[in-house]
Each structure stands twice: as C-alpha cells, then as structure tokens.
Design a protein around this motif. Sequence first.
Motif, short mmCIF file in Angstrom:
data_model
loop_
_atom_site.label_atom_id
_atom_site.label_comp_id
_atom_site.label_asym_id
_atom_site.label_seq_id
_atom_site.Cartn_x
_atom_site.Cartn_y
_atom_site.Cartn_z
N LEU A 240 8.00 -22.00 -12.40
CA LEU A 240 8.84 -20.81 -12.25
C LEU A 240 8.18 -19.76 -11.35
O LEU A 240 8.88 -19.03 -10.65
N ALA A 267 17.37 -25.06 -7.16
CA ALA A 267 16.74 -24.42 -8.32
C ALA A 267 16.48 -22.95 -8.05
O ALA A 267 16.64 -22.11 -8.96
N ARG A 270 19.80 -21.21 -8.53
CA ARG A 270 20.14 -21.07 -9.94
C ARG A 270 19.28 -20.00 -10.61
O ARG A 270 19.76 -19.26 -11.47
N LEU A 271 18.03 -19.92 -10.22
CA LEU A 271 17.15 -18.90 -10.80
C LEU A 271 17.66 -17.50 -10.47
O LEU A 271 17.72 -16.63 -11.35
N ARG A 274 20.81 -16.87 -12.48
CA ARG A 274 20.52 -16.74 -13.90
C ARG A 274 19.93 -15.36 -14.22
O ARG A 274 20.14 -14.83 -15.31
N HIS A 275 19.21 -14.79 -13.27
CA HIS A 275 18.59 -13.48 -13.48
C HIS A 275 19.44 -12.34 -12.91
O HIS A 275 19.01 -11.18 -12.91
N ILE A 296 7.98 -20.49 -20.93
CA ILE A 296 9.35 -20.44 -20.44
C ILE A 296 10.35 -20.54 -21.59
O ILE A 296 10.03 -21.04 -22.68
N GLN A 299 16.15 -22.59 -22.23
CA GLN A 299 17.29 -22.72 -21.33
C GLN A 299 16.88 -22.83 -19.86
O GLN A 299 17.72 -23.12 -19.00
N ASP A 300 15.59 -22.60 -19.58
CA ASP A 300 15.12 -22.72 -18.20
C ASP A 300 14.43 -24.05 -17.92
O ASP A 300 13.92 -24.26 -16.81
N ARG A 301 14.44 -24.95 -18.88
CA ARG A 301 13.76 -26.23 -18.66
C ARG A 301 14.38 -27.02 -17.51
O ARG A 301 13.70 -27.80 -16.85
N ASP A 302 15.68 -26.82 -17.26
CA ASP A 302 16.31 -27.56 -16.17
C ASP A 302 15.78 -27.15 -14.80
O ASP A 302 15.91 -27.91 -13.83
N LEU A 303 15.14 -25.98 -14.71
CA LEU A 303 14.57 -25.52 -13.44
C LEU A 303 13.20 -26.13 -13.18
O LEU A 303 12.68 -26.04 -12.07
#
Length: 356
Positions: A240, A267, A270-271, A274-275, A296, A299-303
């Motif tokens: 991240l 990614a 999406r980050l 998401r923020h 982390i 819900q951020d594991r997909d990143l």
Amino acid sequence: MRAGVVVAVQPGVEDLAVQAEKSGLHSFWVNDTPMVHGDAFVALSLCAKATSRIRLGIGVTSPALRSAPAAASAFASLNALAPGRIICGIGTGNTARRTLGMRPTTVSSMEAFTATLQGLCAGRAVEYREGDRVRDVRFLHAGGQVNTADPIEFVVAALGPKAAAVAGRRGTGLISFGLLDPTAWRALHDARRDAARGTSHDTRAEPQADSYVVTALHILGEDEALHGDAARDATGHLVLSLLAFAADTADDTPAFADQLGPAEREAVRRLLDRHGTTAGAPDRHTKLYPGYLGRIAPQDRDLILPSLMNTLALVGTRDDLRARIAPLRQAGVDELLIQPVIDPRTEMARLVELLS
C-alpha cells in the motif's frame, strides 16, 4: 547476514527494543514521519535507556524536517545515552514530506545536510548557511550533555545512483526500502564505490560502509497459500505504501506510474476511489496516508497484488526465503530489516531463526 527491525513510534516502543535485544537482533530503528507517527528522537531516547547492546537507528530523517544544528543536537544527545550505538539515516524526506502534502528535498540538499551533521556530530566546527547568511557553528556545550567522541554511523537512503553517489562521497552506508533485487544492489554499490574514488572515503583504502534493506517477512506455514490473507496482512503495508506513492506522485512523477503494469495501475485507481480523492487533489495527502505503514484493513486485501508482494517483501517457506536472501548477501547487503505489523515479537524471533 545480520538482522534488525523497523517500527512505528508508539507508547511502549522501548519494550519492543528490549525484546529485539534479547532476541539477538543487531539494530532497532524507528520511522521519522512527524505527522504520521510519534517522535522518533523521543522514542529512541527511551530505547537507549532501556537497552545496552542493540544499535538504535532513525530511518530516516531529512533536511526538510529539521535544521542541521537541531538534528545534530538530537543525535549527539542520543549518543550520550547510548554511546557508539546510534545510526543516523538521512534521506530526501520522500515519505515524511509527502505526508505533509509537500515535495521531498533535493539530493544536493541531502548531501550538504549529511556533511554538516557528520562534522557537528564529530565535534568539529562547520559552515552553516541560511539564505545568504553563512556562519561557522559548533557545539558550545560540553561534558555529559552531548557525545561527540564516540562515532555515529551514517547511512543514506537510496534507490538510485545519485543518492548512492552521495554515500560514496560522504563515506556513509546505504539503506533502501523494498529493494530486493541483487542486481540493483550491485548497481548502488558500484555507484557508491565510483563516487568515493579520489576522496578520503575511497573504498580501495578502507572497508565499504554497511548496507541495509527494509522489507516485510512472512514465513509460510504448512500447506499455507503463498498469497493468502495471512501473507497479504503481513506484507500489505509495504504494498500500500508503493500504491499510495504512485497515486500521490502521478502528477509530478509520471515516470514512476508509467513503470507499473495494467493490474498495478488499476490498483492505484481503486485506491484513490476507495479513499475518496484524485491524483491531482491538493488535499490527497490527508486521504492517502492515514494509517501509513500500519496493519491493512481486511477490505484492502484485494489491493495487495502478488506481483508487488513478490517485489517488495519476502514470502515463502524457510528454504525459499534463505535461497532468496543469499544473493542479497552476495550483492553486499549486510543487514535485513523487517517492518512487522501483525505480531512484532513473534516476527522478530522468526527473523532471527531464519538468518541463524
């Protein structure tokens, strides 16, 4: 290869330092990111009083954060508490500045800052400049207040040849974040060695200073998936941090984002979504960096993409990891530093066992 640990400053950090020392680690470092973590110098003061052997490092400070006299006073004061055990890491302030919404300083400013700190911490008078005003400065207090007799180890943060050349000219070590490519390390060492030629730090006449690499570690359990949730949680803070850097610098350092593949660029997108921010938003630093280098959220594991995990972190069986670490040792890396966020005490012990 030696082993060490880097942690975020928080209450009780000195207890971790004691545990690191008992575990047999060589060094204990704290981050210097003022608006994200607690104060690095306060933390290392506590660690200095609580330990007796382990080396204590700031990883890393910057001329964009403190004046050279203030930083020198802090390091020489730490050196009075833990004589000969202090490591001063210096960089351009890439993370610490960007978390303020500011740009890092230049490599030339970092080099001048390093030279001034080296002189002051050795008890010498140095030329200090603010704008057009230049004065010679030195420590005016003596005795037990600061320690300029025992050496402080200096290391420069580097990912490329320009910063590595500073290390060569100044006779310092190197520290790099997430750089696990032995070929890249050989290039850094070559740049440092070339820059040192003809100086008093020529490595043909004296040993080359130490090199440190910062990463995350996850040793797989029996039948555990290589890129499962446990591995993503243990390494996700590094991934991240890179995605946040790419999102934050897309407008002023587009070349970095251009090096990412399609999955990594997605990614980053999406980050940002998401923020609730964009690459050009003036307040993006307030959205991207909360919780920086912390555990982390699920819900951020997909990143946490496998490609980035493999690049930045060490994940695998003990045999796999030892096989991956050996080329780094051969490339001249002296110490492996991990940033544990799940269970620091257990992760430190596993690191020691892995490298023993």
